[in-house]
Design a protein around this motif. Structure first.
Motif, mmCIF file in Angstrom:
data_model
loop_
_atom_site.group_PDB
_atom_site.id
_atom_site.type_symbol
_atom_site.label_atom_id
_atom_site.label_comp_id
_atom_site.label_asym_id
_atom_site.label_seq_id
_atom_site.Cartn_x
_atom_site.Cartn_y
_atom_site.Cartn_z
ATOM 1 N N GLY A 314 0.983 -1.463 0.223
ATOM 2 C CA GLY A 314 0.183 0.327 0.050
ATOM 3 C C GLY A 314 1.443 1.277 0.174
ATOM 4 N N SER A 315 0.364 2.578 -0.197
ATOM 5 C CA SER A 315 1.158 4.277 -0.075
ATOM 6 C C SER A 315 1.986 4.294 -1.457
ATOM 7 C CB SER A 315 2.027 4.137 1.339
ATOM 8 O OG SER A 315 3.230 3.316 0.678
ATOM 9 N N TYR A 316 2.688 5.247 -1.633
ATOM 10 C CA TYR A 316 3.060 5.108 -3.210
ATOM 11 C C TYR A 316 3.925 5.513 -3.392
ATOM 12 C CZ TYR A 316 1.507 10.102 -1.859
ATOM 13 O OH TYR A 316 1.443 11.536 -0.595
ATOM 14 N N TYR A 317 5.015 4.717 -1.565
ATOM 15 C CA TYR A 317 6.646 4.968 -1.481
ATOM 16 C C TYR A 317 6.850 2.888 -1.591
ATOM 17 C CZ TYR A 317 5.573 8.997 0.660
ATOM 18 O OH TYR A 317 4.718 9.800 0.896
ATOM 19 N N VAL A 318 8.107 3.136 -1.850
ATOM 20 C CA VAL A 318 9.045 2.067 -2.087
ATOM 21 C C VAL A 318 10.066 2.419 -1.538
ATOM 22 C CG1 VAL A 318 9.552 2.861 -4.795
ATOM 23 C CG2 VAL A 318 10.223 0.281 -3.568
ATOM 24 N N LEU A 319 10.744 1.429 -0.498
ATOM 25 C CA LEU A 319 11.638 1.519 0.282
ATOM 26 C C LEU A 319 12.994 0.085 -0.394
ATOM 27 C CD1 LEU A 319 13.325 2.906 2.777
ATOM 28 C CD2 LEU A 319 12.973 1.397 3.858
ATOM 29 N N ALA A 320 14.025 0.573 -0.931
ATOM 30 C CA ALA A 320 14.824 -0.268 -2.285
ATOM 31 C C ALA A 320 16.064 -0.647 -1.782
ATOM 32 C CB ALA A 320 15.011 -0.021 -3.372
ATOM 33 N N ASP A 321 16.659 -1.263 -1.643
ATOM 34 C CA ASP A 321 17.885 -1.970 -1.706
ATOM 35 C C ASP A 321 18.985 -1.589 -2.325
ATOM 36 O OD1 ASP A 321 20.087 -3.555 -0.956
ATOM 37 O OD2 ASP A 321 19.281 -4.275 0.829
ATOM 38 N N PHE A 322 20.110 -1.064 -2.451
ATOM 39 C CA PHE A 322 20.833 -0.538 -3.816
ATOM 40 C C PHE A 322 21.747 -1.003 -3.342
ATOM 41 C CE2 PHE A 322 21.985 3.391 -0.726
ATOM 42 C CZ PHE A 322 22.868 2.906 -0.769
ATOM 43 N N SER A 323 22.462 -2.376 -2.658
ATOM 44 C CA SER A 323 23.532 -2.479 -2.588
ATOM 45 C C SER A 323 24.375 -3.467 -3.314
ATOM 46 C CB SER A 323 23.257 -3.183 -1.165
ATOM 47 O OG SER A 323 22.472 -4.106 -0.822
ATOM 48 N N GLU A 333 28.298 4.115 -2.282
ATOM 49 C CA GLU A 333 28.531 3.465 -0.860
ATOM 50 C C GLU A 333 27.922 3.711 0.375
ATOM 51 O OE1 GLU A 333 31.603 1.658 -0.042
ATOM 52 O OE2 GLU A 333 31.280 2.222 -2.523
ATOM 53 N N ASP A 334 27.072 4.326 0.425
ATOM 54 C CA ASP A 334 26.041 4.221 1.343
ATOM 55 C C ASP A 334 25.007 5.533 1.377
ATOM 56 O OD1 ASP A 334 26.164 7.029 1.962
ATOM 57 O OD2 ASP A 334 27.886 6.935 3.856
ATOM 58 N N ASP A 335 23.722 5.539 2.149
ATOM 59 C CA ASP A 335 22.706 6.017 1.372
ATOM 60 C C ASP A 335 22.802 7.351 1.307
ATOM 61 O OD1 ASP A 335 23.248 6.043 4.431
ATOM 62 O OD2 ASP A 335 20.913 6.590 4.519
ATOM 63 N N GLU A 336 23.948 8.511 1.775
ATOM 64 C CA GLU A 336 23.678 9.600 1.664
ATOM 65 C C GLU A 336 24.668 9.901 0.081
ATOM 66 O OE1 GLU A 336 26.071 11.411 4.125
ATOM 67 O OE2 GLU A 336 25.405 13.666 3.798
ATOM 68 N N ASP A 360 21.345 5.395 11.769
ATOM 69 C CA ASP A 360 21.577 5.360 10.615
ATOM 70 C C ASP A 360 21.966 4.925 9.597
ATOM 71 O OD1 ASP A 360 20.770 8.089 10.952
ATOM 72 O OD2 ASP A 360 22.932 8.813 10.530
ATOM 73 N N ALA A 361 23.321 3.582 10.435
ATOM 74 C CA ALA A 361 23.294 2.601 9.922
ATOM 75 C C ALA A 361 22.617 1.609 8.808
ATOM 76 C CB ALA A 361 24.933 1.537 10.598
ATOM 77 N N ASP A 362 21.228 1.328 9.970
ATOM 78 C CA ASP A 362 19.809 0.654 9.914
ATOM 79 C C ASP A 362 19.411 1.107 8.293
ATOM 80 O OD1 ASP A 362 20.642 -1.494 11.695
ATOM 81 O OD2 ASP A 362 19.676 0.151 12.517
ATOM 82 N N GLY A 363 19.528 2.093 7.624
ATOM 83 C CA GLY A 363 19.069 2.557 5.731
ATOM 84 C C GLY A 363 20.462 2.893 4.913
ATOM 85 N N ALA A 364 21.994 2.267 5.582
ATOM 86 C CA ALA A 364 22.489 2.322 4.413
ATOM 87 C C ALA A 364 22.686 2.253 3.104
ATOM 88 C CB ALA A 364 23.377 2.782 5.155
ATOM 89 N N ASN A 365 21.587 0.904 3.114
ATOM 90 C CA ASN A 365 21.621 0.285 2.125
ATOM 91 C C ASN A 365 20.470 0.781 1.412
ATOM 92 O OD1 ASN A 365 24.130 -0.898 2.225
ATOM 93 N ND2 ASN A 365 23.105 -2.611 3.055
ATOM 94 N N CYS A 366 19.497 1.174 1.615
ATOM 95 C CA CYS A 366 18.076 1.922 1.128
ATOM 96 C C CYS A 366 18.012 3.141 0.592
ATOM 97 C CB CYS A 366 17.468 1.735 1.496
ATOM 98 S SG CYS A 366 16.847 -0.303 2.341
ATOM 99 N N LEU A 367 17.239 3.370 -0.700
ATOM 100 C CA LEU A 367 16.307 4.557 -0.822
ATOM 101 C C LEU A 367 14.734 4.551 -0.839
ATOM 102 C CD1 LEU A 367 19.100 5.728 -3.794
ATOM 103 C CD2 LEU A 367 18.505 6.926 -1.382
#
Ligand code: GLN
Length: 392
Positions: A314-323, A333-336, A360-367
């Motif tokens: 649901g919703s209109y977002y996707v939290l995708a892993d770019f590793s 290298e990281d999300d930033e 922060d580290a928990d979200g480091a592979n995602c956008l």
């Protein structure tokens, strides 16, 4: 000079809004902040014009105009199945954020503990922190975002005052199931705590999923403040109109607090949005199928490029892993770094994964990507992404 209030100390520009500012500088397509820049339905716009022309320009009752509260009463009974009995259990607010603030002012004392599920919507946490609440986190991981209810119960102490449930979820699109909500309802009762639910994406559902309001479950209404709003459903994020539903004694205090802070939500805009309830239900079907197409395009594009994609329910977002992109492209290298790389290389704004986690580290592979865009704009965004980061 004397220092400002302690509560201002940690205030900083949110990462969600920061991406919009960055894009203003570099140009590009904003798939970051959930701005929802499709047109607002004509009926609503006309209703607001008419209210302004008719000089419906004075304060409304702090809880909102009667017509809107009556319409919301019916909507909450029928769509949400919440056992709400009167307009006194409903208040119109300045955005669902206004409803969240009123809820916190009403329920929480500094030092009270509140349980929040990660990944979370950062505004919840930042506001709770400003209020002096202590946050307790339960982490969930994709693609199924299962909840460890034993861990939730283990976090509850005699200081625990509330649990925040966001369904459908921002940023992960999790749609809470009836059985999950039943477990929350049981905890509310067993430990004498409140729930604050954010249901602003309640009409954006995929694959036949159903939106269930926690307050609709037996016994839960008395302990639940349900928050929602019009911003996302009707593409009117800048109008700032939301609402809260709950037991009258709580809503009354929330209304009195909102009265002190801003008196009422803008009256002519309330008249405008009341027109939404005269619209055909086909509006929701059309919206659902249009979002389903957009989700398909967004998620399949990201998968082609090499992201790991927990498709939102649901919703209109996707939290995708770019590793996995690190093997083929630099700047991930990281999300930033990844977020900046997408702006610079593809002209696409996204929100850094860290914005949704305590550590922060928990979200480091995602956008986080937001696909609440016109279809052709989203197509253009996907084209730019594939051009900058060709699929293997
Ligand atoms: N809710 C929207 C998001 O998560 C936007 C709200 C905001 O700008 N804070 O992007």
């Amino acid at each position: 000079m004397k220092p400002l209030a302690n509560r201002t100390e940690h205030l900083a520009q949110s990462n969600i809004r920061a991406i919009t500012l960055l894009l203003n500088e570099y140009g590009g397509i904003n798939l970051g902040q959930g701005i929802c820049d499709m047109p607002t339905p004509d009926a609503i716009k006309k209703g607001a014009h008419k209210a302004i022309d008719d000089d419906k320009s004075i304060y409304s009752y702090y809880g909102g105009i009667d017509r809107l509260r009556s319409a919301l009463l019916k909507k909450c009974q029928e769509y949400n199945q919440i056992p709400v009995r009167s307009e006194d259990e409903i208040m119109v607010t300045v955005g669902s954020t206004g409803a969240f603030v009123a809820t916190m002012f009403t329920l929480l004392n500094p030092g009270d503990e509140v349980i929040v599920f990660e990944p979370y919507y950062g505004y919840h946490c930042n506001l709770l922190t400003v209020m002096g609440a202590k946050l307790r986190f339960i982490q969930t991981t994709g693609p199924d975002w299962k909840i460890d209810f034993e861990a939730v119960e283990a976090l509850i102490t005699d200081k625990t005052k509330a649990i925040v449930v966001t369904t459908p979820g921002n940023p992960n699109g999790k749609v809470w199931t009836r059985s999950e909500l039943e477990k929350i309802a049981a905890l509310l009762e067993k430990h004498d705590i409140y729930a604050i639910t954010d249901e602003i994406y309640e009409y954006m559902l995929y694959d036949g999923r159903e939106h269930i309001s926690l307050a609709s479950l037996p016994g839960a209404f008395e302990r639940t403040i349900t928050l929602s709003g019009f911003s996302k459903t009707y593409n009117m994020t800048g109008w700032r109109l939301g609402y809260a539903v709950g037991p009258e004694a709580i809503i009354e205090k929330m209304g009195l607090l909102s009265d002190l802070i801003y008196i009422c939500a803008p009256t002519p805009l309330q008249h405008g949005v009341a027109e939404a309830f005269e619209m055909d239900d086909g509006y929701f079907d059309e919206m659902a199928s249009s979002y389903a197409r957009k989700r398909q395009l967004m998620c399949s594009t990201l998968e082609e490029i090499g992201f790991l994609v927990p498709w939102p329910e649901g919703s209109y977002y996707v939290l995708a892993d770019f590793s996995q992109l690190r093997n083929r492209f630099s700047g991930f290298e990281d999300d930033e770094q990844a977020s900046l790389t997408l702006v610079k290389e593809a002209g696409i704004g996204t929100v850094m994964g860290r914005s949704f986690y305590d550590d922060d580290a928990d979200g480091a592979n995602c956008l986080r990507f937001c696909f609440a865009k016109e279809y052709d704009v989203l197509e253009e965004a996907c084209r730019k992404l594939k051009e900058a980061f060709p699929p293997a």
